[in-house]
Every structure is written in structure tokens, then in C-alpha cells.
Enzyme design. Structure first.
Site, PDB file in Angstrom:
ATOM      1  N   ASP A  13       0.817  -1.255  -0.049  1.00  0.00           N
ATOM      2  CA  ASP A  13      -0.033   0.011  -0.081  1.00  0.00           C
ATOM      3  C   ASP A  13       0.997   1.197   0.140  1.00  0.00           C
ATOM      4  O   ASP A  13       1.983   1.115   0.504  1.00  0.00           O
ATOM      5  CB  ASP A  13      -0.704  -0.084   1.235  1.00  0.00           C
ATOM      6  CG  ASP A  13      -1.640   1.134   1.429  1.00  0.00           C
ATOM      7  OD1 ASP A  13      -2.337   1.436   0.713  1.00  0.00           O
ATOM      8  OD2 ASP A  13      -1.494   1.910   2.738  1.00  0.00           O
ATOM      9  N   ASP A  15      -0.075   5.030   0.789  1.00  0.00           N
ATOM     10  CA  ASP A  15      -0.067   5.884   1.948  1.00  0.00           C
ATOM     11  C   ASP A  15      -0.445   5.482   3.444  1.00  0.00           C
ATOM     12  O   ASP A  15      -1.264   4.555   3.617  1.00  0.00           O
ATOM     13  CB  ASP A  15      -1.310   7.114   1.645  1.00  0.00           C
ATOM     14  CG  ASP A  15      -1.235   7.479   0.476  1.00  0.00           C
ATOM     15  OD1 ASP A  15      -0.310   8.031  -0.058  1.00  0.00           O
ATOM     16  OD2 ASP A  15      -2.213   7.396  -0.474  1.00  0.00           O
ATOM     17  N   ASP A  21       0.690   9.506   5.659  1.00  0.00           N
ATOM     18  CA  ASP A  21      -0.525   9.550   5.038  1.00  0.00           C
ATOM     19  C   ASP A  21      -0.939  11.190   4.735  1.00  0.00           C
ATOM     20  O   ASP A  21      -0.964  11.667   5.995  1.00  0.00           O
ATOM     21  CB  ASP A  21      -1.465   8.904   5.637  1.00  0.00           C
ATOM     22  CG  ASP A  21      -2.912   8.886   4.881  1.00  0.00           C
ATOM     23  OD1 ASP A  21      -2.974   9.267   3.842  1.00  0.00           O
ATOM     24  OD2 ASP A  21      -3.883   8.467   5.596  1.00  0.00           O
ATOM     25  N   CYS A  90      -6.132   2.194  -8.041  1.00  0.00           N
ATOM     26  CA  CYS A  90      -7.650   2.410  -8.601  1.00  0.00           C
ATOM     27  C   CYS A  90      -7.999   3.895  -8.158  1.00  0.00           C
ATOM     28  O   CYS A  90      -7.663   4.616  -6.965  1.00  0.00           O
ATOM     29  CB  CYS A  90      -8.433   1.545  -7.243  1.00  0.00           C
ATOM     30  SG  CYS A  90     -10.176   1.958  -7.478  1.00  0.00           S
ATOM     31  N   CYS A  98     -16.454  -0.535  -8.466  1.00  0.00           N
ATOM     32  CA  CYS A  98     -15.533  -1.358  -9.321  1.00  0.00           C
ATOM     33  C   CYS A  98     -15.156  -2.288  -8.461  1.00  0.00           C
ATOM     34  O   CYS A  98     -15.384  -2.585  -7.299  1.00  0.00           O
ATOM     35  CB  CYS A  98     -14.329  -0.326  -9.559  1.00  0.00           C
ATOM     36  SG  CYS A  98     -13.288   0.185  -8.029  1.00  0.00           S
ATOM     37  N   CYS A 100     -11.586  -2.906  -8.352  1.00  0.00           N
ATOM     38  CA  CYS A 100     -10.107  -2.864  -7.922  1.00  0.00           C
ATOM     39  C   CYS A 100     -10.082  -2.458  -6.708  1.00  0.00           C
ATOM     40  O   CYS A 100      -9.086  -2.459  -5.943  1.00  0.00           O
ATOM     41  CB  CYS A 100      -9.469  -2.307  -9.127  1.00  0.00           C
ATOM     42  SG  CYS A 100     -10.279  -0.708  -9.612  1.00  0.00           S
ATOM     43  N   ARG A 101     -10.982  -1.497  -6.386  1.00  0.00           N
ATOM     44  CA  ARG A 101     -10.646  -0.573  -4.991  1.00  0.00           C
ATOM     45  C   ARG A 101     -10.587  -1.628  -3.679  1.00  0.00           C
ATOM     46  O   ARG A 101     -11.678  -2.290  -3.606  1.00  0.00           O
ATOM     47  CB  ARG A 101     -11.738   0.423  -4.852  1.00  0.00           C
ATOM     48  CG  ARG A 101     -11.713   1.303  -3.686  1.00  0.00           C
ATOM     49  CD  ARG A 101     -12.675   2.432  -3.720  1.00  0.00           C
ATOM     50  NE  ARG A 101     -12.792   3.066  -2.407  1.00  0.00           N
ATOM     51  CZ  ARG A 101     -11.801   4.035  -1.856  1.00  0.00           C
ATOM     52  NH1 ARG A 101     -10.782   4.306  -2.724  1.00  0.00           N
ATOM     53  NH2 ARG A 101     -11.847   4.758  -0.873  1.00  0.00           N
ATOM     54  N   ASP A 127      -1.568  -0.743   6.012  1.00  0.00           N
ATOM     55  CA  ASP A 127      -1.854  -0.109   7.425  1.00  0.00           C
ATOM     56  C   ASP A 127      -3.107  -0.278   7.925  1.00  0.00           C
ATOM     57  O   ASP A 127      -3.324  -0.016   9.116  1.00  0.00           O
ATOM     58  CB  ASP A 127      -1.098   1.153   7.582  1.00  0.00           C
ATOM     59  CG  ASP A 127      -1.991   2.062   6.542  1.00  0.00           C
ATOM     60  OD1 ASP A 127      -2.060   1.618   5.364  1.00  0.00           O
ATOM     61  OD2 ASP A 127      -2.384   3.205   7.214  1.00  0.00           O
TER      62      ASP A 127
END
Length: 201
Positions: A13, A15, A21, A90, A98, A100-101, A127
Site C-alpha cells: 500500500d 499512503d 499519509d 484504483c 469497481c 479494483c478498489r 496499514d
């Protein structure tokens, strides 16, 4: 519990995992790596483990940043942390439906396809619970690295929790070492080193 075998790739991932983030950030100057990120990535790359990014960027769908601004931020991430073998992004919002998210598995499946590995041979590092749910849905191994924003229940529900990115590298490379030793014992051959491509969405 996932068996200790050589991972096909480690999918991070962005952020809160690789960089601090900053919600809906479109400014490359605000990119700041998480502590230990560069060192952990360097260790994985030296071990010939492909590394990729799987990231939700709904700010694009919300109109809070442009695709070009997002690309500039991603380019800054690579300036600071080195090149990644694939990016799966995404740009949809939750209401777009969707596949993909995250927590849907689409980004994990896409990145694995670009890297020519099975999702089941990937490690997903994130995270929050969405990252772990995406890993689980794709059949991948998920490792949660909690931050101050991670909810208690997300930590409790995670199959595997690491203290930081250095701990993640330790866990992944332990599997690499074990797989390499098994390969040497069984075949006497050098450990396979993957060739990977480059892709963006």
C-alpha cells in the site's frame, strides 16, 4: 497461517505504509517516506524479490486531485524510494462499484498478473483493514503494519501483524532464505531469480 515459501512479489500500500499519509495529496513536496521504508525495499530488491504498489486514490474520482498530480506524487515516491516493478492504482470512489478498489482484490490480481506471479504467492503489506481484506480475497498473504490511524479491531482481525517495515522485510526474507536452502538441498542449483516488467494503470 501461510507456509514459509519464497514470495513471488511484495505488494505495498502507498499512503500510511510506504509514505506518510497526507489525505488526497497532489503535491510532490509533501511526500515523506515512512521510517525504514527505503532500507526495507533495498533489502527486498537485493534478494531479487519484486516490489510493487497497490493503492486506492479516490481523490481523483472526487475531483480533489488530477491524474497528473497523482502521477507527480508517484514519481516523487520513486525518486525517494527507488523504482517499483509495477503500480496498480484504483482512482474510483466507493460508490463506483469497481472490482479494483480495496478491499476488493482487483489491484492485487492486476499487480500479480503484470509480475507474472500468482496472487497466492504475493505478500500484501498495508496499514489498514482494507489492505488485509484485499489480500485475503486474492488468496495472498497479508501483513499489517499498524500506525496511529489503524483501528484496534483491524489489528485484532489481521492474520499477521508486523512492528514496522524492517520487521516485514525480516519475515519475507526469512521465507526467501528457507526456500533458497530447500532449493539448494534438493537440486544443487542456484535459486531462481525472476525477471519482471513495468506497468502502470
Amino acid at each position: 497461517m501461510f507456509e514459509q515459501r519464497r514470495p513471488g512479489a511484495v505488494l505495498f500500500d502507498r499512503d500510511g505504509t510506504l509514505i506518510k499519509d497526507v489525505p488526497y495529496n497532489g503535491d510532490p513536496a509533501r511526500v515523506e517516506p515512512m521510517q525504514g521504508a527505503l532500507e526495507a525495499l533495498a533489502r527486498l530488491r537485493r534478494a531479487d524479490v519484486p516490489v510493487a504498489v497497490v493503492t486506492n486514490q479516490s481523490g481523483v474520482a472526487k475531483g480533489l486531485l488530477t491524474p497528473d498530480e497523482m502521477d507527480q506524487v508517484n514519481a516523487r515516491v520513486e525518486e525517494l524510494l527507488g523504482p517499483f516493478d509495477a503500480w496498480a492504482i484504483c482512482v474510483h470512489d466507493d460508490c463506483d462499484g469497481c472490482t479494483c478498489r480495496k478491499p476488493a482484490p482487483g489491484l492485487v490480481i492486476r499487480a500479480a498478473a503484470v509480475l507474472d506471479v500468482s496472487p497466492r504467492d504475493c505478500v500484501v503489506v498495508g496499514d489498514i483493514g482494507r489492505d488485509m481484506e484485499a489480500a485475503r480475497a486474492a488468496g495472498a498473504r497479508g501483513i499489517l503494519v499498524p500506525t496511529g490511524e489503524t483501528r484496534r479491531e483491524e489489528i485484532q482481525q489481521a492474520a499477521e501483524v508486523a512492528e514496522d517495515l524492517s520487521d516485514v522485510a525480516d519475515r519475507v526474507l526469512s521465507a526467501v532464505d528457507q526456500a533458497g536452502e530447500a532449493a539448494r538441498v534438493s537440486t544443487g542449483a542456484a535459486v531462481w531469480s525472476p525477471l519482471v516488467g513495468w506497468s502502470r494503470w
